[in-house]
Enzyme design. Structure first.
Site, PDB file in Angstrom:
ATOM      1  N   GLY A 111      11.504 -14.075  -7.501  1.00 25.64           N
ATOM      2  CA  GLY A 111      10.361 -13.770  -8.352  1.00 25.64           C
ATOM      3  C   GLY A 111      10.627 -12.553  -9.227  1.00 25.64           C
ATOM      4  N   THR A 114      13.149  -9.701  -8.001  1.00 29.70           N
ATOM      5  CA  THR A 114      14.472 -10.326  -7.943  1.00 29.70           C
ATOM      6  C   THR A 114      15.068 -10.455  -9.341  1.00 29.70           C
ATOM      7  OG1 THR A 114      13.764 -11.576  -6.019  1.00 29.70           O
ATOM      8  CG2 THR A 114      15.676 -12.441  -7.208  1.00 29.70           C
ATOM      9  N   ILE A 135       4.903 -18.215  -5.227  1.00 23.28           N
ATOM     10  CA  ILE A 135       3.592 -18.865  -5.167  1.00 23.28           C
ATOM     11  C   ILE A 135       2.625 -18.213  -6.162  1.00 23.28           C
ATOM     12  CG2 ILE A 135       3.868 -19.544  -2.755  1.00 23.28           C
ATOM     13  CD1 ILE A 135       1.791 -17.277  -2.090  1.00 23.28           C
ATOM     14  N   ASP A 136       2.991 -17.018  -6.669  1.00 22.08           N
ATOM     15  CA  ASP A 136       2.077 -16.291  -7.565  1.00 22.08           C
ATOM     16  C   ASP A 136       2.063 -16.843  -8.996  1.00 22.08           C
ATOM     17  OD1 ASP A 136       1.514 -14.637  -5.458  1.00 22.08           O
ATOM     18  OD2 ASP A 136       2.869 -13.047  -6.084  1.00 22.08           O
ATOM     19  N   MET A 178      -3.711 -15.380  -1.678  1.00 19.84           N
ATOM     20  CA  MET A 178      -2.622 -14.441  -1.999  1.00 19.84           C
ATOM     21  C   MET A 178      -2.533 -14.147  -3.498  1.00 19.84           C
ATOM     22  SD  MET A 178       0.682 -14.916   0.403  1.00 19.84           S
ATOM     23  CE  MET A 178       0.785 -13.921   1.895  1.00 19.84           C
ATOM     24  N   ARG A 275     -18.937 -14.312   5.913  1.00 24.16           N
ATOM     25  CA  ARG A 275     -17.736 -14.479   6.741  1.00 24.16           C
ATOM     26  C   ARG A 275     -16.503 -14.490   5.846  1.00 24.16           C
ATOM     27  NH1 ARG A 275     -20.897 -13.563  10.137  1.00 24.16           N
ATOM     28  NH2 ARG A 275     -21.344 -14.739  12.034  1.00 24.16           N
ATOM     29  N   GLN A 283      -0.007 -19.894   3.179  1.00 27.75           N
ATOM     30  CA  GLN A 283       0.080 -20.351   1.784  1.00 27.75           C
ATOM     31  C   GLN A 283       1.520 -20.481   1.296  1.00 27.75           C
ATOM     32  OE1 GLN A 283      -3.409 -18.283  -0.574  1.00 27.75           O
ATOM     33  NE2 GLN A 283      -2.998 -17.169   1.303  1.00 27.75           N
TER      34      GLN A 283
HETATM   35  O1  F6P Z   1       4.835 -12.612  -4.033  1.00 32.49           O
HETATM   36  C1  F6P Z   1       4.427 -13.558  -3.136  1.00 32.49           C
HETATM   37  C2  F6P Z   1       3.418 -13.000  -2.161  1.00 32.49           C
HETATM   38  O2  F6P Z   1       3.110 -14.014  -1.227  1.00 32.49           O
HETATM   39  C3  F6P Z   1       2.152 -12.449  -2.765  1.00 32.49           C
HETATM   40  O3  F6P Z   1       1.221 -13.418  -3.143  1.00 32.49           O
HETATM   41  C4  F6P Z   1       1.669 -11.568  -1.651  1.00 32.49           C
HETATM   42  O4  F6P Z   1       0.803 -10.581  -2.153  1.00 32.49           O
HETATM   43  C5  F6P Z   1       2.941 -10.991  -1.115  1.00 32.49           C
HETATM   44  O5  F6P Z   1       3.951 -11.911  -1.447  1.00 32.49           O
HETATM   45  C6  F6P Z   1       2.944 -10.758   0.359  1.00 32.49           C
HETATM   46  O6  F6P Z   1       4.137 -10.126   0.697  1.00 32.49           O
HETATM   47  P1  F6P Z   1       4.746 -10.045   2.161  1.00 32.49           P
HETATM   48  O7  F6P Z   1       5.241 -11.400   2.539  1.00 32.49           O
HETATM   49  O8  F6P Z   1       5.831  -9.052   2.049  1.00 32.49           O
HETATM   50  O9  F6P Z   1       3.630  -9.633   3.075  1.00 32.49           O
END
Ligand code: F6P
Length: 357
Positions: A111, A114, A135-136, A178, A275, A283
């Site tokens: 990503g 990287t 995934i972002d 996320m 909640r 995810q």
């Molecule tokens: O960059 C991908 C991601 O899953 C983000 O959506 C999330 O905020 C972050 O990585 C979580 O990082 P880690 O796996 O280091 O907790």
């Protein structure tokens, strides 16, 4: 004969294996003789010369497999030029290992962070081809990253499941999706799951507007409200703080995450039961969805073609429904964010979804 180094870096996601398989199959089917050096746990493997020799067999049967057969880790770009705890120059070490193994190129899957390091290696004279995973979906230069659609599926399913229980109990439910910096995943899963309110980092929210939407639904006879909140959603007040002020505030932050803050405020101001559900790393897990399997295979195939052609310094991306080659220097260091006036946001608003703005 091509000698190829391959690594996956940063947070994992679905279809990393499918993408690597795409590269290798394309090379092998093109009758290219290849030696593949798989570096373990991302850039760490390249820095400390930790690798495994791989053959075509290693890439068989992995199309549907989640995670990465090479392992991954985060090696922050911010500190890549700092020596390690033993005084090792990490960039120099990567260059030396590349030359020692007489590699023709590196195939790097990752990503944003990287890509910054990949571009640095390119500037240092190494041949690099990259593939956009996350995934972002926040990588600049590509309309889509692989992993994104699979994560949208999982986050949507989480919202779908919450829907039935929310309706039974007449509660307010928050699903935290996320995405610390960008809201693509929350926006898409929120729309797909029929969320009533979507809070994303790019559109700071006003808690009173969030509550107004809940009350509007109450008045119209809807017994429940579903809010999709990105990990990085931020209130209008907090968005006005300087970086230093925000950091100071977060030192004493009493909530596990922003969703719990939103929940507490709604509860405090309305007395409604709220909640929170956090699907978290589910995810990024499991098998890639069919879309991602095809998409990652296509990207991998194009990367294979680049290697055959000896064309380096590109990320393979996706623009206007075409697989494209994007110069790495154009990609590195830029985030693709949701524009608050993007048409998808406007359409969501027309559907009655509130962004709390
Ligand atoms: O960059 C991908 C991601 O899953 C983000 O959506 C999330 O905020 C972050 O990585 C979580 O990082 P880690 O796996 O280091 O907790």
């Amino acid at each position: 004969m091509k000698r190829i180094g391959m690594l996956t870096s940063g947070g994992d996601c679905q279809a990393l294996n499918a993408a690597m398989r795409g590269v290798v199959k394309t090379l092998i089917n093109g009758k290219e003789e290849v030696e593949i050096y798989g570096f373990i746990d991302g850039y760490k493997g390249l820095i400390y010369s930790n690798f495994r020799m791989l053959t075509g067999h290693d890439f068989s049967g992995i199309l549907t497999k989640g995670g990465t057969i090479l392992g991954t880790s985060r090696t922050p770009f911010k500190t890549i030029k700092d020596p390690d705890e033993n005084g090792l120059d990490k960039v120099e070490a990567m260059k030396q290992n590349y030359h020692k193994l007489k590699l023709d190129c590196l195939v790097i899957l990752g990503g944003n962070g990287t890509h910054k390091t990949a571009n640095l290696l390119r500037e240092e004279g190494l041949n690099v081809v990259t593939l956009p995973k996350t995934i972002d979906n926040d990588l600049w230069g590509t309309d889509m990253t692989f992993g994104f659609q699979s994560a949208v599926d999982i986050a949507t399913e989480a919202i779908d499941c919450i829907h039935t229980t929310a309706a039974s109990h007449g509660r307010v439910f928050i699903v935290e999706v996320m995405g610390h910096k960008v809201g693509w995943l929350t926006l898409n899963a929120g729309m797909a799951g029929g969320a009533d309110i979507i809070l994303i980092p790019e559109i700071p929210y006003d808690i009173d507007k969030v509550i107004a939407k809940i009350e509007e639904r109450d008045k119209s006879g809807s017994r429940f409200t579903i809010i999709a909140v990105a990990e990085g959603a931020i209130s209008k007040e907090d968005a006005k703080l300087t970086k230093k002020e925000y950091k100071k505030k977060m030192e004493k932050y009493p909530y596990p995450s922003v969703s719990y803050e939103v929940a507490a405020k709604i509860q405090e101001k309305t007395g409604r039961e709220v909640r929170v559900t956090v699907p978290g790393h589910t995810q990024r897990g499991g098998s890639p969805c069919p879309y991602d399997r095809v998409f990652a295979s296509r990207l991998g195939s194009e990367a294979g073609k680049l290697i055959v052609d000896g064309e380096y310094g590109f990320m393979v991306g996706y623009k206007n429904r075409e697989i494209v080659r994007v110069p790495l220097e154009d990609v590195a260091g830029k985030l693709k964010m949701v524009a608050p006036d993007a048409s998808i946001v406007k359409e969501a608003k027309l559907l009655g979804i509130s962004f709390g703005d």
